[in-house]
Design an enzyme around this catalytic site. Structure first.
Site, mmCIF file in Angstrom:
data_model
loop_
_atom_site.group_PDB
_atom_site.id
_atom_site.type_symbol
_atom_site.label_atom_id
_atom_site.label_comp_id
_atom_site.label_asym_id
_atom_site.label_seq_id
_atom_site.Cartn_x
_atom_site.Cartn_y
_atom_site.Cartn_z
ATOM 1 C CB SER A 104 -0.149 -12.817 2.793
ATOM 2 O OG SER A 104 0.996 -12.859 1.974
ATOM 3 C CD GLN A 130 -0.151 -9.402 -0.791
ATOM 4 O OE1 GLN A 130 0.009 -10.497 -0.242
ATOM 5 N NE2 GLN A 130 0.670 -8.949 -1.721
ATOM 6 C CE1 TYR A 132 4.279 -7.927 -2.744
ATOM 7 C CE2 TYR A 132 3.744 -10.140 -2.020
ATOM 8 C CZ TYR A 132 4.218 -8.876 -1.750
ATOM 9 O OH TYR A 132 4.629 -8.555 -0.487
ATOM 10 C CB THR A 158 1.380 -5.550 -2.479
ATOM 11 O OG1 THR A 158 0.447 -5.995 -1.491
ATOM 12 C CG2 THR A 158 2.573 -4.904 -1.789
ATOM 13 C CE LYS A 226 -0.053 -3.989 2.727
ATOM 14 N NZ LYS A 226 1.351 -4.307 2.517
ATOM 15 C CG HIS A 250 5.878 -4.010 2.271
ATOM 16 N ND1 HIS A 250 5.341 -4.374 1.058
ATOM 17 C CD2 HIS A 250 6.150 -5.178 2.914
ATOM 18 C CE1 HIS A 250 5.307 -5.704 0.980
ATOM 19 N NE2 HIS A 250 5.779 -6.211 2.098
HETATM 20 C C1 LIG Z 1 6.486 -10.476 8.470
HETATM 21 C C2 LIG Z 1 5.755 -9.587 7.502
HETATM 22 C C3 LIG Z 1 5.298 -10.123 6.315
HETATM 23 C C4 LIG Z 1 4.622 -9.319 5.420
HETATM 24 N N1 LIG Z 1 4.120 -9.876 4.287
HETATM 25 C C5 LIG Z 1 3.421 -9.114 3.430
HETATM 26 C C6 LIG Z 1 2.837 -9.690 2.274
HETATM 27 O O1 LIG Z 1 2.920 -10.885 2.048
HETATM 28 N N2 LIG Z 1 2.168 -8.869 1.428
HETATM 29 C C7 LIG Z 1 2.039 -7.526 1.668
HETATM 30 O O2 LIG Z 1 1.422 -6.816 0.876
HETATM 31 N N3 LIG Z 1 2.549 -6.961 2.770
HETATM 32 C C8 LIG Z 1 3.234 -7.725 3.660
HETATM 33 N N4 LIG Z 1 3.735 -7.153 4.787
HETATM 34 C C9 LIG Z 1 3.459 -5.728 5.076
HETATM 35 C C10 LIG Z 1 2.172 -5.569 5.903
HETATM 36 O O3 LIG Z 1 1.039 -5.837 5.107
HETATM 37 C C11 LIG Z 1 1.994 -4.138 6.439
HETATM 38 O O4 LIG Z 1 2.182 -3.212 5.395
HETATM 39 C C12 LIG Z 1 2.916 -3.799 7.587
HETATM 40 O O5 LIG Z 1 3.259 -4.925 8.361
HETATM 41 C C13 LIG Z 1 2.244 -2.772 8.462
HETATM 42 O O6 LIG Z 1 3.067 -2.343 9.441
HETATM 43 P P1 LIG Z 1 3.061 -2.851 10.980
HETATM 44 O O7 LIG Z 1 3.680 -4.200 10.980
HETATM 45 O O8 LIG Z 1 3.914 -1.805 11.629
HETATM 46 O O9 LIG Z 1 1.648 -2.824 11.515
HETATM 47 C C14 LIG Z 1 4.416 -7.936 5.707
HETATM 48 C C15 LIG Z 1 4.879 -7.416 6.910
HETATM 49 C C16 LIG Z 1 5.535 -8.227 7.817
HETATM 50 C C17 LIG Z 1 5.980 -7.634 9.120
HETATM 51 C C1 LIG Z 2 7.400 -13.293 -1.074
HETATM 52 C C2 LIG Z 2 7.071 -13.024 0.358
HETATM 53 C C3 LIG Z 2 6.697 -11.590 0.572
HETATM 54 C C4 LIG Z 2 6.542 -11.283 2.006
HETATM 55 C C5 LIG Z 2 6.620 -9.819 2.288
HETATM 56 O O1 LIG Z 2 6.002 -9.015 1.644
HETATM 57 C C6 LIG Z 2 7.446 -9.340 3.378
HETATM 58 O O2 LIG Z 2 8.135 -10.163 4.002
HETATM 59 O O3 LIG Z 2 7.423 -8.125 3.641
#
Ligand SMILES: Cc1cc2nc3c(=O)[nH]c(=O)nc-3n(C[C@H](O)[C@H](O)[C@H](O)COP(=O)(O)O)c2cc1C
Ligand SMILES: CCCCC(=O)C(=O)O
Length: 359
Positions: A104, A130, A132, A158, A226, A250
């Site tokens: 990330s 990944q 933004y 993303t 994504k 997400h």
């Molecule tokens: C705590 C947390 C932080 C996340 N941070 C990001 C991130 O920084 N960038 C991003 O593209 N997706 C982020 N996501 C989304 C995940 O990449 C992903 O799409 C999602 O967690 C998939 O679902 P699952 O948790 O049910 O397996 C985050 C998800 C969670 C739970």
């Molecule tokens: C700026 C942090 C982004 C984290 C994220 O994508 C999430 O928490 O779902």
């Protein structure tokens, strides 16, 4: 119950409640969050019998990751809040199991250290970065340079975050920023940021296909998008010449009214299947979920929260446990379905649960 329930229980015991909520939570009423897992439970698999052959060996070729496991580590922010070794532990466990790690942009460890930790374990470990897209293209360009010089083999842009979703649990807990002592390390020393400090990650509705074009002109790395859910956007992605799509809401953390990715995957497959690799994440919790997604057109899937539960429960060992468990469960699910590998998985294997034989 799912394959990781015990690790989640342990993580919940160990984590501060506000941090557990940040990881576990979704946006708004958490409808999408619940639907992601429930939609898999509404699907069943029609197994084939007596087909002979060796045990399944699920390996797939992905952009910048030949021979990868079909389950990737989805990008999640702030791993040091789960365990002191943070992203380094995750990277080592992913490398040890031949799993692609999508690191990330909001990591608490800089991407060059993440890739180095993975490559110490396995010299050909694949780490994708990944990103933004930032309104200031100079900032994006600098981040891409960092990912490239770190040795990342693909970029994951993303696209589902023109604003941050309404994380109700975080609002209630007053969890808005990283606590003191932690930083979004990739955001250090960027144009417009404080010297020696970190710049905020901007989420902006300004971001458009134009920014993506600029990005693609500046990097030779494969670019995956994504967060695509609409088949029309999948067509636009093909027209743009991107290298892959991750169908995702997400993890239910952005638009709460978004459908579960597994429910829209068949439409996206019909729209553009075969033209570029499709991946999916959201609610994947067992081997049969992976088999279902692959049968409906995905090349591979990502898992988000289970990795965080493993990390919080037991650091590198805990993440390893998560990846080993799902890997073994995929092999078991494929064997039980009578398929030898990803190439054998076709949509006619999937039926609605409770279909009563009527379809
Ligand atoms: C705590 C947390 C932080 C996340 N941070 C990001 C991130 O920084 N960038 C991003 O593209 N997706 C982020 N996501 C989304 C995940 O990449 C992903 O799409 C999602 O967690 C998939 O679902 P699952 O948790 O049910 O397996 C985050 C998800 C969670 C739970
Ligand atoms: C700026 C942090 C982004 C984290 C994220 O994508 C999430 O928490 O779902």
């Amino acid at each position: 119950m799912n394959l990781f329930a015990d690790l989640h229980d342990r993580a919940k015991e160990l984590l501060e409640p506000a941090i557990h909520d940040y990881y576990a939570g979704g946006a708004a009423d958490e409808f999408a969050l619940a639907d992601n897992e429930n939609s898999f439970a509404r699907l069943a698999l029609l197994p084939r019998m007596l087909r002979g052959g060796p045990p399944p060996e699920p390996r797939v070729d992905l952009p910048g990751a030949p021979g990868a496991a079909p389950v990737l580590v989805a990008p999640t922010a702030f791993h040091r809040l789960a365990h002191p070794e943070g992203e380094l532990a995750t990277a080592r466990a992913a490398a040890a199991t031949g799993t692609v790690l999508i690191s990330s942009m909001a990591a608490t460890t800089a991407v060059d250290e993440v890739v180095a930790a993975a490559r110490e374990v396995r010299s050909d470990a694949a780490v994708w970065f990944q990103l933004y897209l930032q309104p200031d293209p100079e900032v994006t360009a600098r981040l891409v340079e960092r990912a490239e010089s770190a040795g990342c083999t693909a970029l994951v842009v993303t696209v589902d975050s023109p604003v941050f979703g309404d994380h109700v649990r975080d609002r209630r807990n007053g969890f808005h920023d990283l606590p003191p002592g932690y930083e979004a390390a990739n955001m250090r020393d960027l144009p417009g940021g404080p010297p020696g400090g970190t710049r905020d990650i901007e989420m902006s509705p300004e971001i458009s296909w134009r920014h993506l074009e600029v990005l693609r002109a500046t990097t030779a790395l494969p670019v995956l998008l994504k967060g695509i859910l609409h088949p029309d956007d999948a067509h636009l992605a093909v027209a743009q010449g991107v290298d892959g799509i991750i169908v995702s809401n997400h993890g239910g953390r952005q638009l709460d009214a978004a459908p579960a990715p597994i429910d829209v995957l068949p439409r996206i497959t019909r729209a553009i299947g075969g033209t570029l690799p499709l991946l999916l994440d959201g609610g994947v919790r067992r081997g049969t979920d992976v088999v279902t997604a692959l049968a409906l057109g995905a090349e591979a899937v990502g898992i988000g929260r289970p990795v965080l539960w493993g990390l919080a429960a037991d650091g590198e060992k805990g993440v390893r446990e998560v990846l080993d468990r799902i890997g073994a469960d995929v092999v078991r699910a494929m064997a039980l379905c009578g398929v030898r590998g990803p190439d054998d998985l076709t949509a006619n294997l999937v039926v609605p649960r409770g279909f009563g034989g009527l379809r």
